[in-house]
Design an enzyme around this catalytic site. Sequence first.
Site, PDB file in Angstrom:
ATOM      1  N   ASP A 284       0.842  -1.199   0.000  1.00 35.92           N
ATOM      2  CA  ASP A 284       0.000   0.000   0.000  1.00 35.92           C
ATOM      3  C   ASP A 284       0.880   1.252   0.000  1.00 35.92           C
ATOM      4  O   ASP A 284       0.592   2.234  -0.686  1.00 35.92           O
ATOM      5  CB  ASP A 284      -0.911  -0.004   1.242  1.00 35.92           C
TER       6      ASP A 284
ATOM      7  N   HIS B 262      -4.889  -3.248   6.394  1.00 32.87           N
ATOM      8  CA  HIS B 262      -4.650  -3.517   4.968  1.00 32.87           C
ATOM      9  C   HIS B 262      -5.990  -3.909   4.348  1.00 32.87           C
ATOM     10  O   HIS B 262      -6.292  -5.081   4.124  1.00 32.87           O
ATOM     11  CB  HIS B 262      -3.624  -4.643   4.790  1.00 32.87           C
TER      12      HIS B 262
END
Length: 333
Positions: free
Chosen positions: A164, A192
């Site tokens: 990410d 996440h």
Amino acid sequence: MEPTTLTKPATLTLSGAAGQIGYSLLFRVAAGEMFGPNTPVRLRMLEAPQAVRAAAGVAMELQDAASPLVAGIEVTADPRVAFEGANHAILVGARPRTAGMERSDLLEGNGAIFGPQGEALNDVAADDIRVLVIGNPANTNAMIAAAHAPDVPRDRFTALTRLDHNRAVAQLAARTSVNVREIKRVTIWGNHSRTQYPDIRHATVAGRPALEMVGTEWAEGVFIETVAQRGGAIIEARGGSSVASTATAIIDHVRDRRFGLSDPEDWTSTALISDGSYGVPEGLVCSYPVRPVDGRWEIVQGLAIDEFSRTKIDASVAELEEERAAVQALGLI
Ligand SMILES: NC(=O)c1ccc[n+]([C@@H]2O[C@H](COP(=O)([O-])OP(=O)(O)OC[C@H]3O[C@@H](n4cnc5c(N)ncnc54)[C@H](O)[C@@H]3O)[C@@H](O)[C@H]2O)c1
Ligand SMILES: O=C(O)C[C@H](O)C(=O)O
């Protein structure tokens, strides 16, 4: 040329070794990208019993790559064999979400994997074991593994949010037309998942404040959506989840922890067990801004959190709390 002095071999256990990420990652580890050119590696490939044969096939290919850094390859379905003396555990194998599956079934399926793996890590891994969880839901799977490994120091458990982070860096670089190396101090906060908060409030672009360059409308809108939904966009576009970029993120995570960041003033992101920093309840596995210090991740402290950031962090933390309550209710932790 000076002869190369090799260090003691590292033992790396990879679960899900016959899967797609495993296939992408193992050859890069064998080529020295994770531990550097002077550290041999013993590869322990942990798989579910039905995929052990496929893992053995990958092991044959690894052998055929004839890497001088590979000091051994073993394939097993037994976590106690796989984690014996392991210095690094990279946990990719997880129960995938299938159509129509209830959340409690998903969590229960993952509890059945990460609970016993945590116990085995606790009992047989090396004293310096470091655990990085990739299999989703990664944060909560890491929490389950940690709960079953009470003798392993808490700061050894992480869940991957480097993918990410890298996605956020790349989006900001594209928006401002600079090389990614000019982007510093981006943060991924929280889970996440789609609730994550990619934050550029403290980021700089070629030394200038990022927010001034891109404006709050983009930073709070398209940017966050693009990064938080990138996993889904890739699944839609290529018909499968991110594989090669995930392997890159895993290598970045381990390499930076071992060797340090290329710019020590920068930071990166990882999910680790909260010590209460930034108002995140203790024990949740939450993504933070981090720097490597003496081979461990340290949370970057003292960043100002404005109202927008507070709301976004709190929303992702609320999801982590829900996941914790669900695994507690199922008796998994
Ligand atoms: N955190 C992240 O950034 C991120 C990014 C991409 C993918 N993921 C997650 O990574 C996981 C794996 O992705 P993939 O593309 O390699 O999937 P994959 O289905 O190709 O491979 C998963 C492998 O895990 C194995 N496995 C299942 N149970 C196991 C167990 N108990 N022990 C050992 N191995 C076991 C399976 O047999 C399979 O070979 C998924 O959960 C995915 O959602 C996370
Ligand atoms: O596997 C997924 O569901 C997506 C993955 O976590 C990703 O971020 O690409």
